[in-house]
Design a protein around this motif. Sequence first.
Motif, PDB file in Angstrom:
ATOM      1  N   GLN A 132      15.431  38.945  42.382  1.00  0.00           N
ATOM      2  CA  GLN A 132      14.460  38.637  41.332  1.00  0.00           C
ATOM      3  C   GLN A 132      13.400  37.669  41.880  1.00  0.00           C
ATOM      4  OE1 GLN A 132      14.631  40.106  38.422  1.00  0.00           O
ATOM      5  NE2 GLN A 132      16.690  40.947  38.590  1.00  0.00           N
ATOM      6  N   PRO A 133      12.136  37.856  41.510  1.00  0.00           N
ATOM      7  CA  PRO A 133      11.132  36.880  41.952  1.00  0.00           C
ATOM      8  C   PRO A 133      11.322  35.526  41.270  1.00  0.00           C
ATOM      9  CG  PRO A 133      10.135  38.549  40.534  1.00  0.00           C
ATOM     10  CD  PRO A 133      11.553  38.969  40.766  1.00  0.00           C
ATOM     11  N   ALA A 134      11.827  35.559  40.028  1.00  0.00           N
ATOM     12  CA  ALA A 134      12.083  34.319  39.286  1.00  0.00           C
ATOM     13  C   ALA A 134      13.248  34.559  38.339  1.00  0.00           C
ATOM     14  CB  ALA A 134      10.847  33.899  38.499  1.00  0.00           C
ATOM     15  N   ILE A 135      14.021  33.510  38.111  1.00  0.00           N
ATOM     16  CA  ILE A 135      15.141  33.574  37.172  1.00  0.00           C
ATOM     17  C   ILE A 135      14.990  32.444  36.159  1.00  0.00           C
ATOM     18  CG2 ILE A 135      16.704  34.666  38.812  1.00  0.00           C
ATOM     19  CD1 ILE A 135      18.028  31.882  39.204  1.00  0.00           C
ATOM     20  N   LEU A 136      15.740  32.567  35.073  1.00  0.00           N
ATOM     21  CA  LEU A 136      15.763  31.514  34.062  1.00  0.00           C
ATOM     22  C   LEU A 136      17.153  30.912  34.011  1.00  0.00           C
ATOM     23  CD1 LEU A 136      13.910  34.057  32.476  1.00  0.00           C
ATOM     24  CD2 LEU A 136      13.307  31.914  31.373  1.00  0.00           C
ATOM     25  N   VAL A 137      17.205  29.579  33.983  1.00  0.00           N
ATOM     26  CA  VAL A 137      18.458  28.843  33.835  1.00  0.00           C
ATOM     27  C   VAL A 137      18.237  27.773  32.775  1.00  0.00           C
ATOM     28  CG1 VAL A 137      19.230  29.248  36.220  1.00  0.00           C
ATOM     29  CG2 VAL A 137      17.934  27.174  35.676  1.00  0.00           C
ATOM     30  N   SER A 138      19.320  27.237  32.259  1.00  0.00           N
ATOM     31  CA  SER A 138      19.189  26.167  31.279  1.00  0.00           C
ATOM     32  C   SER A 138      18.484  24.971  31.912  1.00  0.00           C
ATOM     33  CB  SER A 138      20.558  25.737  30.763  1.00  0.00           C
ATOM     34  OG  SER A 138      20.416  24.617  29.897  1.00  0.00           O
ATOM     35  N   ALA A 139      17.639  24.336  31.117  1.00  0.00           N
ATOM     36  CA  ALA A 139      16.944  23.131  31.557  1.00  0.00           C
ATOM     37  C   ALA A 139      17.689  21.876  31.117  1.00  0.00           C
ATOM     38  CB  ALA A 139      15.513  23.119  31.034  1.00  0.00           C
ATOM     39  N   GLY A 140      18.922  22.043  30.625  1.00  0.00           N
ATOM     40  CA  GLY A 140      19.737  20.877  30.309  1.00  0.00           C
ATOM     41  C   GLY A 140      20.022  20.637  28.846  1.00  0.00           C
ATOM     42  N   ARG A 141      19.564  21.546  28.002  1.00  0.00           N
ATOM     43  CA  ARG A 141      19.936  21.473  26.591  1.00  0.00           C
ATOM     44  C   ARG A 141      19.749  22.843  25.954  1.00  0.00           C
ATOM     45  NH1 ARG A 141      14.815  18.320  25.533  1.00  0.00           N
ATOM     46  NH2 ARG A 141      13.500  19.817  24.453  1.00  0.00           N
ATOM     47  N   ARG A 142      20.474  23.057  24.869  1.00  0.00           N
ATOM     48  CA  ARG A 142      20.348  24.325  24.155  1.00  0.00           C
ATOM     49  C   ARG A 142      18.915  24.462  23.654  1.00  0.00           C
ATOM     50  NH1 ARG A 142      25.742  23.271  20.583  1.00  0.00           N
ATOM     51  NH2 ARG A 142      27.229  23.517  22.283  1.00  0.00           N
ATOM     52  N   GLY A 143      18.380  25.669  23.810  1.00  0.00           N
ATOM     53  CA  GLY A 143      17.015  25.931  23.356  1.00  0.00           C
ATOM     54  C   GLY A 143      15.946  25.594  24.380  1.00  0.00           C
ATOM     55  N   LEU A 144      16.339  25.338  25.613  1.00  0.00           N
ATOM     56  CA  LEU A 144      15.353  25.001  26.643  1.00  0.00           C
ATOM     57  C   LEU A 144      15.806  25.587  27.976  1.00  0.00           C
ATOM     58  CD1 LEU A 144      12.710  23.396  27.075  1.00  0.00           C
ATOM     59  CD2 LEU A 144      14.143  21.483  27.818  1.00  0.00           C
ATOM     60  N   ASP A 145      15.032  26.538  28.479  1.00  0.00           N
ATOM     61  CA  ASP A 145      15.292  27.134  29.786  1.00  0.00           C
ATOM     62  C   ASP A 145      14.138  26.781  30.711  1.00  0.00           C
ATOM     63  OD1 ASP A 145      17.658  28.289  28.910  1.00  0.00           O
ATOM     64  OD2 ASP A 145      17.164  30.271  29.670  1.00  0.00           O
ATOM     65  N   VAL A 146      14.367  26.988  31.985  1.00  0.00           N
ATOM     66  CA  VAL A 146      13.325  26.790  32.981  1.00  0.00           C
ATOM     67  C   VAL A 146      13.322  28.022  33.881  1.00  0.00           C
ATOM     68  CG1 VAL A 146      14.841  25.475  34.539  1.00  0.00           C
ATOM     69  CG2 VAL A 146      12.367  25.201  34.700  1.00  0.00           C
ATOM     70  N   GLU A 147      12.129  28.476  34.214  1.00  0.00           N
ATOM     71  CA  GLU A 147      11.952  29.646  35.073  1.00  0.00           C
ATOM     72  C   GLU A 147      11.501  29.172  36.446  1.00  0.00           C
ATOM     73  OE1 GLU A 147       9.755  34.007  34.845  1.00  0.00           O
ATOM     74  OE2 GLU A 147       9.326  32.487  33.320  1.00  0.00           O
ATOM     75  N   LEU A 148      12.190  29.651  37.484  1.00  0.00           N
ATOM     76  CA  LEU A 148      11.857  29.253  38.843  1.00  0.00           C
ATOM     77  C   LEU A 148      12.351  30.301  39.819  1.00  0.00           C
ATOM     78  CD1 LEU A 148      14.268  26.440  40.074  1.00  0.00           C
ATOM     79  CD2 LEU A 148      14.726  27.882  38.128  1.00  0.00           C
ATOM     80  N   ALA A 149      11.865  30.213  41.038  1.00  0.00           N
ATOM     81  CA  ALA A 149      12.305  31.138  42.090  1.00  0.00           C
ATOM     82  C   ALA A 149      13.744  30.795  42.481  1.00  0.00           C
ATOM     83  CB  ALA A 149      11.397  31.025  43.307  1.00  0.00           C
ATOM     84  N   PRO A 150      14.584  31.814  42.704  1.00  0.00           N
ATOM     85  CA  PRO A 150      15.969  31.526  43.088  1.00  0.00           C
ATOM     86  C   PRO A 150      16.081  30.724  44.385  1.00  0.00           C
ATOM     87  CG  PRO A 150      15.519  33.894  43.187  1.00  0.00           C
ATOM     88  CD  PRO A 150      14.333  33.243  42.578  1.00  0.00           C
TER      89      PRO A 150
END
Length: 166
Positions: A132-150
């Motif tokens: 994937q060029p970018a993935i989403l993971v939790s940014a540290g709380r429910r309702g907040l993700d962060v998208e970044l390169a693996p």
Amino acid sequence: MARRRRREGGTPALEALAAAGVPHAVRPYDHDAAASAELGYGEEAARALGADPARVFKTLVASAGDDHVLAVVPVATRLDLKALARAAGAKRAAMAEPADAERLTGSVVGGISPLGGRTRLPVFLDDSAMRQPAILVSAGRRGLDVELAPDDLLRVTGGAAAPIAR
């Protein structure tokens, strides 16, 4: 001891990315407890963000041998504990109890991030992320993700990619 003041909406995960100079996009969504109870936190995030579940990853805390580790796998998959043990060089792996996961990471279940945790744990990212060029993971709380390169996630966490999902 003085506490550091965080920027509005900031989390330790986002602070870690900013400090490392990693390009990323913050992706907030309205957390729905009913939807997460039905679908699971990760699937709820994918649906709320309109993202392909193959690009949205959940972070799980497990023990591998005598150590705790973070396993980051696509939300539509399950963690393969035998594969995680192999990747971590341990004889066996098991899921951590939710209370232990929260204590170790400083985040609640459903908001655990592979970044900026209370305790620095080894990170194992399912190798499907590398397609994937970018993935989403939790940014540290429910309702907040962060998208970044693996690759950036692995660099910041010192993690390793391995086939750990099934």
